[in-house]
Design an enzyme around this catalytic site. Sequence first.
Site: not given
Length: 264
Positions: A73, A212
């Site tokens: 992502h 992330s």
Amino acid sequence: MKRLLFLLATLALHAAYADSAKQQRTLFFGKDDRVKIRPHAQPWRAIGQIETASGQICTGSLIAADLILTAGHCFLNEDGKLDAATLFSLALDGEQATIRVRPARVYVEQRLFDGIKIRADGMIIAPEVAAFDYAFVSLAQPLPQKFKPLPVFQGSGRTLRDALQRKHWRVSQAGYPIDDDSHLSAHLNCRVTAQFADGRLGHQCDTLPGDSGSPLLLIHGKYAEIIAIQSSAPDAANRAQADNMALSTPAWQTALKRLQNQRR
């Protein structure tokens, strides 16, 4: 401070940018258990920061001389298009990095992008595509041999479960979070709380946006191996209802081997 990719949660929990110190603290599990790590030795020296064309940042790990592992992502921009990687800073420590290199290509699953919903205040990954939240970033040229990649755990979900049980479901996580995105922060000996059939792991390692793609590690003395990468977290309001989610090696091991075979 760079604009960050503020993330998402699976299971229909919406994740928003933690825009205040209070909200950031809420994202932790009771208190902030992170420590600053100087990335001058393994495994920390193989962890770095990825920046994209739009200025988003994530954490990535060196897994081969010319290959970085991170979350998929990280490469989706606000318009729903591929956000190319532009810089990888290995072992960033303040204004200094061991080396800064140019990425050449991002390998990411289109199925993941098809299942992401973009909203004004964040992203949501549909549960059915959560197992595709990984990416590999090739570098323009291999790093010198002195830069040692991190090994990736090999084996099935069952083998991983056995390894986690031997460690009493304790791992360590390290990345470059929003509250200090130029220094490596680690949560040592944090707890894995669940293992799901699609390869996700629930965990209570303290993370923020910017983490992330950061590695969850099993550490055996001086040896460490990547067992998962940070994928998602609920927003502060939903912290009590859900743990963080990481994507374990069985979910992307086949894709990595396929890519390695293609590049030979």
